[in-house]
Design a protein around this motif. Structure first.
Motif, PDB file in Angstrom:
ATOM      1  N   TYR A  89      -3.060  10.317  -2.362  1.00  0.00           N
ATOM      2  CA  TYR A  89      -3.232   8.510  -3.083  1.00  0.00           C
ATOM      3  C   TYR A  89      -3.625   7.679  -2.108  1.00  0.00           C
ATOM      4  O   TYR A  89      -1.863   7.638  -1.447  1.00  0.00           O
ATOM      5  N   GLU A  90      -4.166   6.822  -1.714  1.00  0.00           N
ATOM      6  CA  GLU A  90      -3.747   5.169  -1.465  1.00  0.00           C
ATOM      7  C   GLU A  90      -3.988   4.104  -2.607  1.00  0.00           C
ATOM      8  O   GLU A  90      -5.075   4.090  -3.570  1.00  0.00           O
TER       9      GLU A  90
ATOM     10  N   LYS B  64      -5.128  -0.899  -7.464  1.00  0.00           N
ATOM     11  CA  LYS B  64      -6.794  -0.253  -7.606  1.00  0.00           C
ATOM     12  C   LYS B  64      -6.497   1.164  -6.167  1.00  0.00           C
ATOM     13  O   LYS B  64      -5.555   0.911  -5.841  1.00  0.00           O
ATOM     14  N   THR B  65      -7.050   2.774  -6.978  1.00  0.00           N
ATOM     15  CA  THR B  65      -6.207   3.590  -6.059  1.00  0.00           C
ATOM     16  C   THR B  65      -7.532   4.319  -5.377  1.00  0.00           C
ATOM     17  O   THR B  65      -8.782   3.947  -5.816  1.00  0.00           O
ATOM     18  N   ARG B  66      -7.515   5.276  -4.475  1.00  0.00           N
ATOM     19  CA  ARG B  66      -8.493   6.387  -4.123  1.00  0.00           C
ATOM     20  C   ARG B  66      -7.901   7.134  -3.515  1.00  0.00           C
ATOM     21  O   ARG B  66      -6.434   7.392  -2.988  1.00  0.00           O
ATOM     22  N   THR B  67      -7.838   8.729  -3.412  1.00  0.00           N
ATOM     23  CA  THR B  67      -7.792  10.057  -3.436  1.00  0.00           C
ATOM     24  C   THR B  67      -8.648  10.596  -1.923  1.00  0.00           C
ATOM     25  O   THR B  67      -9.793  10.053  -0.891  1.00  0.00           O
ATOM     26  N   TYR B  68      -7.542  10.955  -0.791  1.00  0.00           N
ATOM     27  CA  TYR B  68      -8.613  11.378   0.279  1.00  0.00           C
ATOM     28  C   TYR B  68      -8.115  13.541   0.176  1.00  0.00           C
ATOM     29  O   TYR B  68      -6.861  12.949   0.247  1.00  0.00           O
TER      30      TYR B  68
ATOM     31  N   ARG C 131       1.029   5.387  -0.118  1.00  0.00           N
ATOM     32  CA  ARG C 131       0.491   6.718   0.195  1.00  0.00           C
ATOM     33  C   ARG C 131       0.864   8.039  -0.086  1.00  0.00           C
ATOM     34  O   ARG C 131       2.315   8.285   0.154  1.00  0.00           O
TER      35      ARG C 131
ATOM     36  N   ARG D 119       0.886  -1.047   0.100  1.00  0.00           N
ATOM     37  CA  ARG D 119       0.132  -0.040  -0.269  1.00  0.00           C
ATOM     38  C   ARG D 119       1.098   0.986   0.160  1.00  0.00           C
ATOM     39  O   ARG D 119       1.947   1.328   0.975  1.00  0.00           O
TER      40      ARG D 119
END
Length: 510
Positions: A331-332, A343-347, A278, A276
């Protein structure tokens, strides 16, 4: 008879006095042969350099006795007299000259003449000139790029490895020896550098499709015979569960190796073949890859498969970058290197937490309790240094958009580091009076820094932070390790630190 005897006795005494005193000079030490001193220098040409010393050596002889030695060079403000009679209480028939002189770091001259003058007790002297030139070679060559301590080549239909390295020298590089026992044709292979200051070499060779390890030894030698050795273990295998994985947000091998530390950025190993990352994305369009080795994009580079961009490939020749198209967010990214999935996600910056409990930073914050009594509140700053007071000499600037992100030096300022310089610091709050263990970070490895762990002995921690004080994410203890990296290449640098990620880097200033 008595008068005659007395005259004869007086004459004998007078003659004896003449024969024993010889041609005595005013020093009171008699001449023996009346010859000039003999001065034999070890070398009449010495190579040195700014900030270094040169040493003049030689052998001095004189039967009458050497009284003094003078070394003079007006351009260096050198005028040194070695008075042997004053030192030893008598002249010396022989003397081993060994005199060192330190050149200033900012010396700009290219050549100097030092006059060495030897004087005996009779006042006779002999002089010789020593030429000092500023072309000395004091440093061994360096590998600015070479295979990691351990690299892996994946077994393919045709298994191959691309060996790549760059060797440099501050003067003249002579050659690099390549030794890879067990690989045909690579026992003491010599690559000539031709006296250049840099040599970059790349070649590919085929390996058997069997799991095996090979030892790589690279030896760089300069024209003065100074040498540096780099070693690596090359492992041929199926896809391993790499203990570490790195995120690379740079485009070239040179950029991978130009940092003091922090590039590429280590990410978390979350399970078998799973990782993972970040990452704070300052600008849209950032291109990243994932690497199991730190110094090159080969032999393995995880990026988008050009035939199926929803999957990952490990081939550095075909991998396309993952593009981060949203600016000012974290980004994670989760990836599985065995399955080739990600897979990606943002916060948002507001969602991110860090261990700092002080909401205001810098001038005008006035929220740090100087005496821990409420009697005086001062501004809160972070910096790097050998103590909280020293951190005031290297204060971080907080990013305008991301309060978790800090920089040094301030915009417009210059921070210069010298090649070979060994640093020694922690990241800490600034306190004008000394050591107060409030807001601090230590590192995972003093010489090879990859991450920073929060280390507040006073447990001064933001209660909303998702992490744990003085513990890494896996629960192991953060040791009291100071950052002690060695600068490979001199130049101007920039320190970037992310308190949310616990990641920092010192990279060339742009």
């Amino acid at each position: 008879m008595n008068k005659l005897f007395m005259r004869a006795s007086l004459w004998a005494l007078f003659s004896l006095a003449l024969s024993t005193s010889g041609c005595s000079d005013d020093s009171g030490f008699p001449d023996v042969d009346g010859q000039n001193p003999v001065l034999t220098l070890t070398s009449e040409h010495i190579e040195s350099g700014a900030g270094h010393a040169f040493t003049i050596t030689g052998e001095l002889e004189d039967k009458d006795g050497i009284a003094s030695v003078n070394l003079s060079c007006p351009d260096l403000y050198l005028d040194k007299t070695i008075d042997l009679i004053d030192i030893y209480g008598e002249p010396k028939p022989t003397y081993q000259l060994n005199y060192s002189f330190n050149l200033k770091k900012d010396e700009i001259g290219e050549r100097f003449v030092v006059k060495v003058t030897v004087t005996d007790v009779g006042g006779r002297s002999v002089s010789r000139d020593v030429l000092v030139t500023m072309d000395g070679d004091f440093s061994a060559p360096a590998f600015t790029a070479s295979p990691d301590k351990e690299v892996t080549v994946l077994i393919k239909q045709q298994t191959s490895f691309k060996l790549s390295f760059t060797a440099t020298d501050d003067r003249q590089l002579d050659y690099v020896l390549i030794n890879i026992p067990g690989v045909e044709g690579y026992a003491d292979k010599k690559v000539d550098a031709g006296g250049q200051s840099s040599l970059t070499h790349t070649e590919r060779f085929t390996l058997p499709n069997i799991a095996k390890s090979y030892n790589i030894t690279l030896k760089a030698v300069d024209k003065k015979g100074n040498e540096t050795v780099a070693t690596s273990v090359l492992k041929v295998s199926e896809m391993p569960d790499f203990p570490k994985m790195y995120l690379a947000d740079v485009a070239t091998v040179e950029e991978l190796n130009s940092d003091v530390f922090g590039v590429p950025m280590v990410i978390s190993h979350t399970g078998a073949y799973q990782y993972r990352a970040r990452y704070y994305n300052e600008t849209a369009g950032t291109k990243i890859f994932f690497l199991p080795q730190k110094t090159d994009f080969a032999p393995i580079c995880f990026g988008l498969d050009p035939d199926n961009k929803s999957k990952l490939t490990d081939d550095p020749e075909t991998a396309l970058p993952i593009v981060l198209d949203k600016a000012g967010v974290y980004y994670e990214i989760d990836l599985n290197v065995k399955e080739g999935t990600f897979k990606t996600r943002t916060y948002s910056v507001a969602e991110a937490t860090d261990p700092i409990k002080y909401k205001k930073y810098g001038a005008g914050s006035a929220n740090f309790d100087r005496w821990e009594s409420g009697s005086e509140m001062i501004d809160f700053y972070l910096g790097w240094g050998g103590s909280p007071s020293d951190a005031g000499n290297h204060k971080f600037v907080q990013d305008a958009r991301n309060p978790h992100l800090f920089y040094y030096p301030a915009p417009g300022d210059t921070w210069t580091l010298e090649a070979g310089q060994k640093m020694n610091f922690i990241i800490t709050n600034y306190h004008p009076d000394g050591w107060w263990d409030h807001v601090e970070w230590r590192v995972d490895n003093s010489e090879d820094i990859e991450k920073f762990g929060y280390f507040s002995k006073k447990n001064d921690v933001n209660p909303d932070w998702e992490g744990t004080n003085r513990k890494w994410a896996d629960g192991t203890a953060v040791g009291d390790n100071w950052a002690k990296p060695t600068v490979k290449t001199g130049g101007n640098y920039r320190f970037v630190f992310d308190a949310h990620l616990g990641r920092g880097k010192i990279v060339p200033a742009k």
